[in-house]
Design a protein around this motif. Sequence first.
Motif, PDB file in Angstrom:
ATOM      1  N   UNK A  12       0.805  -1.216   0.000  1.00  0.00           N
ATOM      2  CA  UNK A  12       0.000   0.000   0.000  1.00  0.00           C
ATOM      3  C   UNK A  12       0.845   1.276   0.000  1.00  0.00           C
ATOM      4  N   UNK A  13       1.816   1.441   0.916  1.00  0.00           N
ATOM      5  CA  UNK A  13       2.615   2.673   0.894  1.00  0.00           C
ATOM      6  C   UNK A  13       3.474   2.796  -0.363  1.00  0.00           C
ATOM      7  N   UNK A  14       3.898   1.613  -0.899  1.00  0.00           N
ATOM      8  CA  UNK A  14       4.711   1.655  -2.121  1.00  0.00           C
ATOM      9  C   UNK A  14       3.885   2.167  -3.292  1.00  0.00           C
ATOM     10  N   UNK A  15       2.652   1.610  -3.420  1.00  0.00           N
ATOM     11  CA  UNK A  15       1.766   2.053  -4.492  1.00  0.00           C
ATOM     12  C   UNK A  15       1.419   3.528  -4.328  1.00  0.00           C
ATOM     13  N   UNK A  16       1.120   3.914  -3.084  1.00  0.00           N
ATOM     14  CA  UNK A  16       0.785   5.314  -2.820  1.00  0.00           C
ATOM     15  C   UNK A  16       1.962   6.234  -3.129  1.00  0.00           C
ATOM     16  N   UNK A  17       3.183   5.765  -2.803  1.00  0.00           N
ATOM     17  CA  UNK A  17       4.380   6.558  -3.077  1.00  0.00           C
ATOM     18  C   UNK A  17       4.596   6.716  -4.577  1.00  0.00           C
ATOM     19  N   UNK A  18       4.352   5.604  -5.341  1.00  0.00           N
ATOM     20  CA  UNK A  18       4.518   5.661  -6.796  1.00  0.00           C
ATOM     21  C   UNK A  18       3.506   6.619  -7.414  1.00  0.00           C
ATOM     22  N   UNK A  19       2.245   6.520  -6.947  1.00  0.00           N
ATOM     23  CA  UNK A  19       1.202   7.421  -7.461  1.00  0.00           C
ATOM     24  C   UNK A  19       1.545   8.867  -7.140  1.00  0.00           C
ATOM     25  N   UNK A  20       1.989   9.102  -5.899  1.00  0.00           N
ATOM     26  CA  UNK A  20       2.377  10.457  -5.491  1.00  0.00           C
ATOM     27  C   UNK A  20       3.512  10.985  -6.346  1.00  0.00           C
ATOM     28  N   UNK A  21       4.477  10.110  -6.648  1.00  0.00           N
ATOM     29  CA  UNK A  21       5.623  10.510  -7.459  1.00  0.00           C
ATOM     30  C   UNK A  21       5.183  10.884  -8.881  1.00  0.00           C
ATOM     31  N   UNK A  22       4.329  10.037  -9.470  1.00  0.00           N
ATOM     32  CA  UNK A  22       3.878  10.294 -10.846  1.00  0.00           C
ATOM     33  C   UNK A  22       3.041  11.563 -10.921  1.00  0.00           C
ATOM     34  N   UNK A  23       2.050  11.651 -10.004  1.00  0.00           N
ATOM     35  CA  UNK A  23       1.193  12.835  -9.992  1.00  0.00           C
ATOM     36  C   UNK A  23       2.005  14.085  -9.655  1.00  0.00           C
ATOM     37  N   UNK A  24       2.935  13.953  -8.707  1.00  0.00           N
ATOM     38  CA  UNK A  24       3.765  15.098  -8.312  1.00  0.00           C
ATOM     39  C   UNK A  24       4.629  15.607  -9.450  1.00  0.00           C
ATOM     40  N   UNK A  25       5.217  14.668 -10.219  1.00  0.00           N
ATOM     41  CA  UNK A  25       6.040  15.077 -11.355  1.00  0.00           C
ATOM     42  C   UNK A  25       5.200  15.804 -12.413  1.00  0.00           C
ATOM     43  N   UNK A  26       3.979  15.325 -12.610  1.00  0.00           N
ATOM     44  CA  UNK A  26       3.091  15.975 -13.579  1.00  0.00           C
ATOM     45  C   UNK A  26       2.728  17.382 -13.113  1.00  0.00           C
ATOM     46  N   UNK A  27       2.440  17.519 -11.816  1.00  0.00           N
ATOM     47  CA  UNK A  27       2.101  18.841 -11.272  1.00  0.00           C
ATOM     48  C   UNK A  27       3.296  19.788 -11.361  1.00  0.00           C
ATOM     49  N   UNK A  28       4.489  19.251 -11.023  1.00  0.00           N
ATOM     50  CA  UNK A  28       5.698  20.080 -11.089  1.00  0.00           C
ATOM     51  C   UNK A  28       5.948  20.555 -12.516  1.00  0.00           C
ATOM     52  N   UNK A  29       5.736  19.662 -13.480  1.00  0.00           N
ATOM     53  CA  UNK A  29       5.924  20.027 -14.882  1.00  0.00           C
ATOM     54  C   UNK A  29       4.986  21.159 -15.286  1.00  0.00           C
ATOM     55  N   UNK A  30       3.726  21.065 -14.828  1.00  0.00           N
ATOM     56  CA  UNK A  30       2.748  22.101 -15.160  1.00  0.00           C
ATOM     57  C   UNK A  30       3.095  23.417 -14.471  1.00  0.00           C
ATOM     58  N   UNK A  31       3.493  23.324 -13.196  1.00  0.00           N
ATOM     59  CA  UNK A  31       3.843  24.536 -12.445  1.00  0.00           C
ATOM     60  C   UNK A  31       5.059  25.224 -13.057  1.00  0.00           C
ATOM     61  N   UNK A  32       6.076  24.420 -13.391  1.00  0.00           N
ATOM     62  CA  UNK A  32       7.294  24.978 -13.986  1.00  0.00           C
ATOM     63  C   UNK A  32       6.977  25.630 -15.336  1.00  0.00           C
ATOM     64  N   UNK A  33       6.068  25.043 -16.070  1.00  0.00           N
ATOM     65  CA  UNK A  33       5.682  25.612 -17.363  1.00  0.00           C
ATOM     66  C   UNK A  33       5.030  26.982 -17.182  1.00  0.00           C
ATOM     67  N   UNK A  34       4.133  27.080 -16.184  1.00  0.00           N
ATOM     68  CA  UNK A  34       3.463  28.350 -15.924  1.00  0.00           C
ATOM     69  C   UNK A  34       4.469  29.401 -15.452  1.00  0.00           C
ATOM     70  N   UNK A  35       5.347  28.983 -14.512  1.00  0.00           N
ATOM     71  CA  UNK A  35       6.355  29.927 -14.012  1.00  0.00           C
ATOM     72  C   UNK A  35       7.305  30.338 -15.132  1.00  0.00           C
ATOM     73  N   UNK A  36       7.638  29.362 -15.991  1.00  0.00           N
ATOM     74  CA  UNK A  36       8.536  29.656 -17.110  1.00  0.00           C
ATOM     75  C   UNK A  36       7.971  30.697 -18.047  1.00  0.00           C
ATOM     76  N   UNK A  37       6.675  30.625 -18.305  1.00  0.00           N
ATOM     77  CA  UNK A  37       6.046  31.617 -19.189  1.00  0.00           C
ATOM     78  C   UNK A  37       6.082  33.007 -18.570  1.00  0.00           C
ATOM     79  N   UNK A  38       5.920  33.058 -17.238  1.00  0.00           N
ATOM     80  CA  UNK A  38       5.988  34.354 -16.555  1.00  0.00           C
ATOM     81  C   UNK A  38       7.412  34.913 -16.561  1.00  0.00           C
TER      82      UNK A  38
END
Length: 263
Positions: A12-38
């Motif tokens: 359970x924690x491994x799966x949750x950690x993997x999901x968090x990692x994948x979702x987190x990387x996607x969010x970071x990519x989106x955030x960095x893109x927005x900040x980059x445009x600014x």
Amino acid sequence: MEWINLLVDIVKPIVLAIITLIVGLAIIKAVVKVIGSQIEKSKLDDSLKPFLLSVISAGLKVLLVISVIGILGIPIASFVAILGAAGLAVGLAFQGSLANLAGGVLLLTIRPFKVGDYIEGAGYSGTVKAIQILYTELVTVDNKMIFIPNGNLSNAGITNYSVNSTRRVDFTFGVSYDADNQHVLQVLRTIITNHELVMQDPEPFVRLANHGDSSVDYAVKAWVKAEDYWTVYYDVLEDVKLTFDRENIGIPYPTMDINMSNE
């Protein structure tokens, strides 16, 4: 059933950690893109923009890794302590480079000069070719390339000769005490005002400035366009020598009296 529950507790924690990692990387990519445009729309130097973006991205990823480690049940405090110790060791090992890095960020942020400016700083002078994160590249008047660490440059006084469109050329000419004062003043005024590159507003300044040990010193000050500075400087020096010779105005030079005795 116990082994199933044990397996679930492990997976359970491994799966949750993997999901968090994948979702987190996607969010970071989106955030960095927005900040980059600014950042791209900002007035920051082009050399600083990718650096700031990479720092923001790295910082967010470090926070994500710490969160994933916490989900896996690893004590975050211990990990942060290890990370801090490693960071301290790296900082001590590369303190010179870190100083240059900080200096580069400071120069790119404050921008006391830009590419193409002629500057003097840290004991060097030349035209700025590039402003890197760690070094600033200068090209000297005799076409030498100088790489100045940004740490040294940011902590030294910087003279930028390209900021203003005009500069003042200052001269001091020494003449013999035998020369006629009004004649010398008239000759110097004629030379400086007749030069086509000398600005007449503000009016050139010509006055007697000092009674020296062996000469009377005259100050000549004139405003010119920045790009005409050296042309005017050397032209006036040459014109003054030629005119003084023609007008019989003596230019004193050091002399020494030697008295010899047979005693």
